[in-house]
Enzyme design. Structure first.
Site, PDB file in Angstrom:
ATOM      1  CD  GLU A 142      20.217  50.451  18.033  1.00 42.78           C
ATOM      2  OE1 GLU A 142      21.216  51.049  17.622  1.00 42.78           O
ATOM      3  OE2 GLU A 142      20.120  49.979  19.187  1.00 42.78           O
ATOM      4  CD  GLU A 187      20.258  45.946  20.007  1.00 46.43           C
ATOM      5  OE1 GLU A 187      21.016  46.765  20.576  1.00 46.43           O
ATOM      6  OE2 GLU A 187      20.161  45.857  18.788  1.00 46.43           O
TER       7      GLU A 187
HETATM    8  C1  NAG Z   1      22.723  55.789  12.691  1.00 46.94           C
HETATM    9  O1  NAG Z   1      23.815  55.488  11.846  1.00 46.94           O
HETATM   10  C2  NAG Z   1      24.807  56.503  11.749  1.00 46.94           C
HETATM   11  C3  NAG Z   1      25.861  56.023  10.787  1.00 46.94           C
HETATM   12  O2  NAG Z   1      25.307  55.588   9.615  1.00 46.94           O
HETATM   13  C4  NAG Z   1      25.379  56.853  13.121  1.00 46.94           C
HETATM   14  O3  NAG Z   1      26.258  57.937  13.011  1.00 46.94           O
HETATM   15  C5  NAG Z   1      24.227  57.169  14.069  1.00 46.94           C
HETATM   16  O4  NAG Z   1      24.733  57.392  15.359  1.00 46.94           O
HETATM   17  C6  NAG Z   1      23.262  56.005  14.080  1.00 46.94           C
HETATM   18  N1  NAG Z   1      22.188  56.197  15.018  1.00 46.94           N
HETATM   19  C7  NAG Z   1      21.632  55.232  15.730  1.00 46.94           C
HETATM   20  C8  NAG Z   1      22.252  53.958  15.916  1.00 46.94           C
HETATM   21  O5  NAG Z   1      20.591  55.354  16.221  1.00 46.94           O
END
Ligand code: NAG
Ligand code: NAG
Ligand code: NAG
Length: 384
Positions: A198, A315
């Site tokens: 992700e 997923e």
């Molecule tokens: C990416 O990671 C950060 C924390 O490192 C998080 O706050 C954020 O929501 C994440 N985004 C995603 C999973 O896409």
């Protein structure tokens, strides 16, 4: 002088080793999963990618017996493929970890609590006829993630998206990837590598530079996927992203490109072999889980056909009415022609207790377990 007998013997020996070499090469080549148009193949036959995620199988210090239980519970649904984490960045080593960091210096853990543990995951998957898709970094801070690279190498001045742009950070990631990937170069149990789980522009609040765009992640995915191709010709490569579209005027958030992902542009990258899509309507603010999900699957099947590469829903999860909602989504996977799917996430009763449940775990004997079992059979029976 050299006797004729010896010459003949040497020639025979040379010939025998040539034959052995050719056999090894062709057998090994044939055993790797490949792509053909919008599908996958194995030994020239259709290979159906269907199964589950178990991020935890290589992170909890499981015994070989518990790894076996994990893969046999998954395989019993008719699954062929499992997606898992090939990373854990730590700053205070403890349990299983693959890379530890101290004072800006990374050390890859090749010992029994590191890559040797992953060798056991691969061996267990293999003995259950399961192929693995392995993600090599995490956007999220679970199990370390991109932010560990950035803070260790750039200090507090670093932004989450420096992971995609800063040469020092990119080189450190390449170093990790090279060690991991080359260890399994000749291992056909690995179906493919994923650059990250992700990837998005934004990390924890406040850590984005504000200048990261979809182009930033597309450039990074191009560079990293061609890097892997340059050291590993055997395995497929994907991004591991959520499949967001980049249509800024769309009223729907997952279609707006606001997280820095452009699914169609990324699928067009020549060193990316297949596309990946996630589906979490409730976390994305979509109240009609069934309707949104079916449209999302259909729209990605359209991209798949346009690009003529496989695309998997790797997923998916709904927080409500799981069996009903999944039944609907999975029948859309079959009817839309989307290449395959992996549910989030596998559940097993292990000797150490129940495997982790984030509200989505699917344990044997549940109604969702039956839904995925009938779906695996239907997808395998589909013509292409
Ligand atoms: C990416 O990671 C950060 C924390 O490192 C998080 O706050 C954020 O929501 C994440 N985004 C995603 C999973 O896409
Ligand atoms: C794991 O499963 C494989 C294949 O069934 C078997 O050969 C091996 O002995 C098992 N290991 C343990 C510890 O159960
Ligand atoms: C990477 O970040 C460091 C520390 O901020 C900086 O000195 C360096 O110029 C950056 N390199 C690139 C290519 O952005």
């Amino acid at each position: 002088m050299i006797s004729l007998r010896l010459v003949l013997r040497l020639k025979m020996k040379f010939f025998t080793s040539l034959v052995a070499l050719a056999l090894t090469a062709s057998t090994a080549y044939g055993q790797f999963v490949r792509t053909s148009g919008t599908g996958f193949t194995l030994n020239g036959q259709k290979f159906t990618v269907v199964g589950s995620n178990s991020y935890w199988v290589g992170l909890f210090g499981l015994s070989q017996a518990d790894m076996n239980k994990t893969f046999s519970d998954i395989a019993a649904t008719g699954a062929t493929t499992v997606r898992t984490w090939g990373f854990n960045e730590v700053t205070s080593p403890n349990g299983i970890y693959y890379q530890s960091w101290s004072g800006g210096k990374p050390t890859i853990n090749t010992g029994s609590t590191g890559l040797q543990n992953f060798d056991n995951v691969v061996a267990s998957a293999k003995s259950h006829g399961i192929k693995l898709i392995v993600a090599l970094a995490n956007n999220w801070s679970d199990y370390g993630g991109m932010d560990v690279y950035v803070s260790q190498l750039l200090g507090s001045a670093g932004f989450h998206d420096d992971f995609y742009r800063n040469t020092t950070v990119k080189n450190a990631f390449k170093n990790y990837v090279q060690t991991f990937v080359t260890r399994y170069l000749n291992e056909p149990t690995i179906l493919g590598w994923e650059l990250a789980n992700e990837p998005r522009c934004r990390g924890s609040p406040g850590t984005s530079s504000g200048t990261c765009t979809t182009q930033t992640i597309t450039n990074w995915a191009t560079e990293m996927s061609s890097f892997i191709k340059s050291i590993d010709r055997n395995h497929l490569v994907a991004i591991g992203d959520e499949g967001f579209f980049n249509q800024p005027s769309s009223p729907l958030y997952p279609y707006q490109g606001s997280e820095g992902v452009d699914f169609n542009a990324n699928l067009a990258i020549s060193s990316i072999d297949f596309g990946t899509v996630h589906l979490y309507p409730q976390s994305w603010g979509q109240s009609d889980a069934t309707g949104f999900g079916n449209q999302w699957i259909t729209d990605h099947a359209t991209s798949m056909k346009a690009q003529n590469k496989p695309v998997i829903l790797e997923e998916f999860g709904s927080t409500s009415d799981q069996a009903t909602v999944y039944q609907s989504w999975l029948s859309t996977v079959v009817s839309s022609g989307l290449t395959g799917d992996l549910i989030w996430q596998a559940g097993s009763q292990l000797s150490i207790g129940q495997s982790p449940n984030d509200g989505y775990a699917v344990y044997p004997g549940t109604s969702v377990y039956s839904v995925v079992t009938s779906h695996a059979a239907a997808l395998k029976a589909r013509a292409a």
